[in-house]
Motif scaffolding. Structure first.
Motif, PDB file in Angstrom:
ATOM      1  N   GLY B 191       0.817  -1.215   0.000  1.00  0.00           N
ATOM      2  CA  GLY B 191       0.000   0.000   0.000  1.00  0.00           C
ATOM      3  C   GLY B 191       0.847   1.261   0.000  1.00  0.00           C
ATOM      4  O   GLY B 191       1.990   1.264  -0.471  1.00  0.00           O
ATOM      5  N   ASP B 192       0.292   2.335   0.521  1.00  0.00           N
ATOM      6  CA  ASP B 192       0.968   3.633   0.524  1.00  0.00           C
ATOM      7  C   ASP B 192       1.060   4.109   1.968  1.00  0.00           C
ATOM      8  O   ASP B 192       0.085   4.573   2.557  1.00  0.00           O
ATOM      9  CB  ASP B 192       0.161   4.624  -0.326  1.00  0.00           C
ATOM     10  CG  ASP B 192       0.875   5.952  -0.483  1.00  0.00           C
ATOM     11  OD1 ASP B 192       1.628   6.323   0.451  1.00  0.00           O
ATOM     12  OD2 ASP B 192       0.677   6.601  -1.518  1.00  0.00           O
ATOM     13  N   GLU B 194       2.600   6.629   3.345  1.00  0.00           N
ATOM     14  CA  GLU B 194       2.412   8.070   3.599  1.00  0.00           C
ATOM     15  C   GLU B 194       0.919   8.406   3.603  1.00  0.00           C
ATOM     16  O   GLU B 194       0.439   9.155   4.451  1.00  0.00           O
ATOM     17  CB  GLU B 194       3.142   8.898   2.522  1.00  0.00           C
ATOM     18  CG  GLU B 194       4.637   8.596   2.403  1.00  0.00           C
ATOM     19  CD  GLU B 194       5.370   8.766   3.733  1.00  0.00           C
ATOM     20  OE1 GLU B 194       4.918   9.570   4.566  1.00  0.00           O
ATOM     21  OE2 GLU B 194       6.364   8.045   3.947  1.00  0.00           O
ATOM     22  N   GLU B 195       0.224   7.852   2.644  1.00  0.00           N
ATOM     23  CA  GLU B 195      -1.224   8.093   2.571  1.00  0.00           C
ATOM     24  C   GLU B 195      -1.916   7.578   3.827  1.00  0.00           C
ATOM     25  O   GLU B 195      -2.824   8.202   4.379  1.00  0.00           O
ATOM     26  CB  GLU B 195      -1.797   7.383   1.339  1.00  0.00           C
ATOM     27  CG  GLU B 195      -3.195   7.842   0.966  1.00  0.00           C
ATOM     28  CD  GLU B 195      -3.693   7.121  -0.285  1.00  0.00           C
ATOM     29  OE1 GLU B 195      -4.708   6.429  -0.200  1.00  0.00           O
ATOM     30  OE2 GLU B 195      -3.016   7.249  -1.333  1.00  0.00           O
ATOM     31  N   ASP B 331       4.231   1.347  10.299  1.00  0.00           N
ATOM     32  CA  ASP B 331       5.630   1.425   9.872  1.00  0.00           C
ATOM     33  C   ASP B 331       6.450   0.641  10.892  1.00  0.00           C
ATOM     34  O   ASP B 331       6.598   1.070  12.037  1.00  0.00           O
ATOM     35  CB  ASP B 331       6.085   2.891   9.813  1.00  0.00           C
ATOM     36  CG  ASP B 331       7.378   3.041   9.029  1.00  0.00           C
ATOM     37  OD1 ASP B 331       7.894   2.013   8.527  1.00  0.00           O
ATOM     38  OD2 ASP B 331       7.864   4.175   8.915  1.00  0.00           O
ATOM     39  N   ASN B 364      -1.815  -0.377   4.475  1.00  0.00           N
ATOM     40  CA  ASN B 364      -0.606   0.428   4.284  1.00  0.00           C
ATOM     41  C   ASN B 364       0.429   0.026   5.324  1.00  0.00           C
ATOM     42  O   ASN B 364       0.385   0.473   6.471  1.00  0.00           O
ATOM     43  CB  ASN B 364      -0.952   1.912   4.416  1.00  0.00           C
ATOM     44  CG  ASN B 364      -2.073   2.304   3.470  1.00  0.00           C
ATOM     45  OD1 ASN B 364      -2.019   1.993   2.277  1.00  0.00           O
ATOM     46  ND2 ASN B 364      -3.099   2.956   3.998  1.00  0.00           N
ATOM     47  N   ARG B 366       4.612  -0.972   6.044  1.00  0.00           N
ATOM     48  CA  ARG B 366       6.017  -1.083   5.622  1.00  0.00           C
ATOM     49  C   ARG B 366       6.773  -1.842   6.712  1.00  0.00           C
ATOM     50  O   ARG B 366       6.705  -1.489   7.878  1.00  0.00           O
ATOM     51  CB  ARG B 366       6.628   0.299   5.430  1.00  0.00           C
ATOM     52  CG  ARG B 366       8.117   0.223   5.043  1.00  0.00           C
ATOM     53  CD  ARG B 366       8.644   1.548   4.557  1.00  0.00           C
ATOM     54  NE  ARG B 366       8.557   2.587   5.568  1.00  0.00           N
ATOM     55  CZ  ARG B 366       8.700   3.882   5.325  1.00  0.00           C
ATOM     56  NH1 ARG B 366       8.905   4.310   4.094  1.00  0.00           N
ATOM     57  NH2 ARG B 366       8.620   4.767   6.301  1.00  0.00           N
TER      58      ARG B 366
END
Lengths: 221, 786
Positions: B191-192, B194-195, B331, B364, B366
């Motif tokens: 996914g993203d 930051e978003e 994250d 999202n 990471r």
């Protein structure tokens, strides 16, 4: 030899078969030694005196092994040991009794427990030469005795073992407890067995099994 | 219900499967000490062998002079890494770089290095090792991975090790992020991120340390091997090895032997806890026995058996979430111990993309991991006791709940997706059911951290976690069943690891054939192929699926044979002395008209017409099945499906004056799909909770930073829970039949392993974090009292 090498594994035993096998293991221990193997070089002699001469000639710098008589599971057994040998090592290497298991080697886990003169003792930190003249009971002696069938049965019925390596040590400790206290409470069992470590974590199963077996044993099985 | 593809997967009534208190087939051997493990074998004329083990954390043997050692009476042979036969050992027939089986490099204290001595007994071996003149080159070491990751840290791994292709369980090199110094990288982005953080109303940041803990195999590994003349197979001597349980063929292949020329009778493997790796002492004895011409025994000491079941990891997390508790971004940065060369990365880099995050609706994510080479020790093969960084997710839920002043169970509900996809808003059915039962058992009343004092003055804390049932039941199994002289036999190689896998399989055979558990004769034979082990309960349930299929093939063959004999009875035997034969009640029927029940073959339409199985056919009948359960989620990929869930709860009391933690109880409400063998299922749950207790309160590897020496590799200093330490475990099992294995069963125990459930309960009690193991001194320090 080849047939022996390729025999099937005979370990799926009923209680009765385990009892017979345990009794056979005790019977198979020679009462008197007929050969004396040099632990240093492997040469075999027909008498202890010849082994002593051999040491004097060939290994003068080594301590001569001793012959001692151990009273194990009701039987006197002559054994050749080195002075620093533990009872656990003696049982495994000299008498082919594999129930006292080597786990920690430091008296910390209880897997090697035997009963000496009525007390649960850690055979990995007990010298064999210290045991002369004492009465030693191992798991094989308990398994061969029909009196303890309810205890063994209860252990098997309640899965008081997973991998099973530490289990004989627990059973020996349980027997030592029941000898002294035929009707123990759950707390007394936990206290008595607290020196036995089961990595698989079967702890609650032991109290269940012992509580179930105790009245049957007290009533004569 | 799952198990849709199998025969009788939807069975409604069970007579045998699920029954408690049926003794294990090997239990009497184990309980009475008859069972022999690798270390127990003593054979006539046997020699002993010992490896030289490094006293240094990182070192190289420059040279060794064996003259003095060889002169000791009773020393039979000394092998060094430069000998031609050991150089050839273990080399891949396909070529390629590989680390020699024995070399002169020691990359952790206690590593086998350079030399093996063979002597008449253990004491002479030890003396010979002392008399070796070894020239060591002592190299800088890393036992603190936070130091080892620094740019100026000494690079500890010889460059040639980096040229060895990774094994199945080694970290994969990331071509976009090449190794720097001691650090390799593994990065996964979904996914993203930051978003995701932009969508969040709030952000929490936290860190946690996953503790290293020992696999602690109860029976120190080892083997004894000898060679013998074998009239059954030509081509030179055959090998007999005891102690390499379940690896007979692979050890034999190291010595160029086909499977039939390697014998191993013993089947007791001891506790593995997913530490499936073989130790050198279990592999080397054939070479030594060949050199010596006599049986050779080699065993590890207890001190040499403190390898990792899980390696240390530091985790740093940043989690964004909405004000209703819904996580929008994760994250996850972690620093993981890579261990010495050849350490498995199971539970660390290999598990990226798994873990708690794929149960979340958040897309999202990471995950960035630094894997630091170290000289701390080795983790063999598996090491997945607390897999998949599940505790990072458990902590996220707890911390979000704390921040929002809500119950963590409610936060979990908001974040979990439904069974079909990450967009499925429906709750997972068994999660809801487990929660309901768990709350009842716990009398669950959530309170914020540090707010509840017990009547005795101690602080009360509680915690909750969930996990999916693992679905690595994708292994295939080859099963054979035999009707022999009227009795049903289940031949198996074993082994026995304590999971009662063979017993569960025997129960399935009995269930399908209308017999009792005791009627199934289990024949243990090392030559058999069927090994119903493939990872605890997962392997058990998957192998039971294959066994169920095989049992139904056997049943069909039996019924066909019964009809054939009914319609074409065999001639009377010469011993019937002309007595008339009873006509079969099955004459004129078809196989589909018959069934098997209560130990008999019966007529379906009239069950009173039956013949005991032993008399129903004179034929010996064999059935085989080779296959695997269908539709295992783990083989379909992650993050797309959820079915069964488990929940666990912990309640603690913390004495803030002494720092002592008492676990008042564990509660487990789990959905194993279908209970196969209740007694061992309960015991597995106890085990996993006590493992979790041990690693959070007691167990600790302590290193001497200066020398890199491990100080706690013994059972006195490395504490395991005893009978007086363990709390009660209250358990309840739901049976949704949603698993992919036999009758909808699934694996269970890994799912409940954890490193932080007790730690979170401690935080809930005292409001401060303590890294595991939370010993009293650490608690007092965290409270500012020490």
């Amino acid at each position: 030899m080849a047939n022996e090498e390729r025999s099937r594994t005979d370990v799926a035993l009923s209680h009765e078969a385990a009892q017979v096998k345990s009794a056979e293991a005790i019977r198979a221990i020679p009462s008197v030694l007929t050969e004396f193997r040099c632990p240093t070089c492997g040469k075999v002699f027909g008498s202890y005196a010849n082994l002593q001469y051999h040491y004097a000639d060939e290994h003068p710098e080594f301590v001569v092994p001793e012959t001692i008589v151990l009273h194990i599971n009701g039987k006197d057994c002559e054994v050749l040991v080195e002075p620093h040998w533990t009872l656990q090592r003696t049982l495994q290497f000299r008498l082919d009794l594999t129930g006292a298991k080597h786990m920690c080697g430091k008296g910390a886990c209880g897997s090697c427990t035997v009963i000496i003169d009525g007390r649960a003792v850690l055979s990995c930190i007990t010298l064999a030469v210290e045991c002369v003249g004492k009465s030693i009971t191992t798991i094989e002696g308990i398994a061969a005795n029909p009196k303890w069938k309810p205890l063994v049965d209860a252990y098997c019925k309640w899965d008081a073992m997973q991998c099973g390596y530490c289990t004989p040590g627990f059973l020996v400790t349980a027997k030592a407890l029941l000898d002294k206290n035929p009707d123990p409470s759950e707390d007394e069992i936990r206290e008595a067995l607290s020196g036995n470590i089961c990595i698989c974590g079967t702890y609650p199963r032991h109290t269940t099994a012992i509580l179930e077996a105790a009245p049957q044993i007290a009533a004569g099985g | 219900m799952a198990d849709l593809a199998g025969v009788n997967g939807q069975r409604e009534h069970f007579r045998v499967v699920g029954k408690p208190n049926l003794p294990g087939i090997l239990s009497y051997s184990l309980a009475t000490g008859i069972a022999k493990f690798g270390i127990d074998y003593v054979v006539p004329n046997m020699l002993e062998a010992r490896f030289l083990r490094s006293p240094y954390a990182n070192a190289r043997v420059v040279s060794v002079d064996t003259t003095r050692a060889r002169a000791i009476p009773g020393v039979v042979d000394i092998v060094t890494w430069e000998d031609e036969d050991i150089k050839k050992l273990g080399q891949s027939p396909f070529g390629g770089k590989s680390r020699p089986y024995l070399d002169n490099i020691a990359d952790y204290e206690g590593a086998e290095v350079g030399v093996i001595v063979i002597a008449e007994n253990e004491d002479i071996c030890e003396e010979a090792l002392r008399q070796l003149d070894v020239e060591w080159e002592i190299l800088p070491h890393v036992v603190d991975i936070l130091e080892g990751r620094k740019p100026d840290a000494p690079v500890i791994r010889p460059p040639e090790f980096n040229e060895i292709p990774p094994g199945m369980f080694d970290p994969r090199p990331d071509p976009n992020h090449p190794k720097k110094g001691n650090v390799s990288f593994a990065i996964t982005i979904d996914g993203d991120i930051e978003e995701g953080f932009a969508e969040a109303d709030q952000v929490i940041e936290y860190e946690l340390k996953l503790p290293a803990f020992a696999s602690h195999i109860p029976n120190p590994p080892g083997s004894v091997a000898w060679w013998f003349d074998d009239p059954y197979y030509g081509g030179g001597k055959s090998l007999h090895i005891e102690g390499a349980v379940q690896r007979r063929e692979s050890v034999g292949s190291m010595y160029g032997l086909p499977p039939e020329k390697t014998v191993q009778v013993g089947l007791f493997q001891g506790g593995k806890y997913c530490d499936w790796g073989m130790r050198k002492s279990q592999e080397i004895t054939p070479l030594l026995a060949k050199r010596a011409g006599r049986p050779v025994r080699c065993v590890n000491s207890r001190e040499e058996t403190f390898d990792f079941l899980m390696k240390e990891r530091y985790m740093y997390l940043k989690v964004g979430f909405k004000n209703n508790g819904l996580i929008t971004a994760i994250d996850d940065f972690s620093i993981s111990d890579g261990g010495s060369q050849g350490s498995s990365s199971f539970g660390t880099a290999n598990d990226q993309g798994y873990g708690p995050y794929y149960t979340f609706r958040c897309k999202n994510i990471r995950q960035t991991m630094e894997i630091v080479d170290s000289n701390r020790g080795k983790m063999y093969l598996s090491g997945q006791h607390c897999p998949f960084n599940w505790d990072a997710g458990t902590m996220a839920i707890y911390l979000i709940a704390e921040k929002l002043g809500k119950d963590p169970i409610d936060i979990a509900k908001v974040n979990l997706h439904g069974p079909d996809s990450q967009d499925d808003p429906r709750p997972v059915p068994s999660f809801e059911a487990c929660l309901e039962e768990g709350k009842k058992l716990m009398d669950w009343k959530w309170h914020p951290a540090g707010t509840k004092r017990l009547p005795d003055g101690r602080m009360h804390g509680a915690s909750f976690r969930y996990q999916i049932c693992p679905r690595h039941a994708f292994s295939g199994y080859d099963v054979k069943l035999e009707l022999r002289n009227g009795e049903v036999h289940l031949p198996t190689q074993g082994p026995c690891t304590g999971i009662y896998a063979v017993e569960a399989n025997a129960m399935v055979v009995a269930e399908e054939l209308g017999l009792e558990y005791e009627d199934i004769k289990v024949d243990f034979d090392y030559r058999e192929k069927f090994t119903p082990v493939g990872g605890g309960s997962d392997g058990t349930t998957a192998s039971a699926w294959a066994t169920k299929e095989c049992a139904n093939i056997l049943k069909q063959k039996i019924l066909e044979a019964v009809i054939e004999e009914a319609n074409n009875p065999p001639p009377p035997s010469m011993f019937s002395f002309g007595m008339p034969q009873e006509p079969s009640p099955f004459k004129g029927l078809k196989p589909e008209d018959l069934d098997m029940a209560d130990g008999k073959v019966i007529v379906k339409a009239d069950p009173s017409k039956g013949v005991p199985l032993k008399q129903a056919t004179r034929k010996n009948i064999f059935a085989t099945y080779s296959g695997r359960p269908p539709a295992a989620i783990w083989s379909l990929g992650m993050g797309k499906m959820l079915d069964t869930m488990n929940t666990a709860y912990c309640e603690v009391a913390v004495d803030t004056e002494t720092g002592e933690v008492e676990i008042l109880r564990f509660v487990v409400v789990a959905d194993p799909g279908k209970v196969m063998r209740l007694t061992s299922l309960e015991s597995q749950i106890d085990q996993v909770m006590y493992f979790s207790q041990g690693c959070q309160l007691m167990e600790e590897y302590v290193y001497d930073e200066r020398t890199g020496v491990k100080l706690t590799n013994n059972m006195i200093d490395y504490k395991k829970p005893t009978m007086l330490d363990v709390p009660p475990v209250e358990r309840k099992f739901l049976e949704t039949r949603a698993g992919n294995a036999a009758y909808g069963a699934s694996g269970i125990s890994h799912s409940l392993a954890n490193t932080h459930m007790v730690i979170i309960a401690i935080h809930n009690a005292i409001g401060v974090w303590v890294d595991p193991p939370a010993t009293p001194d650490k608690i007092l320090k965290a409270l500012g009292k020490a």
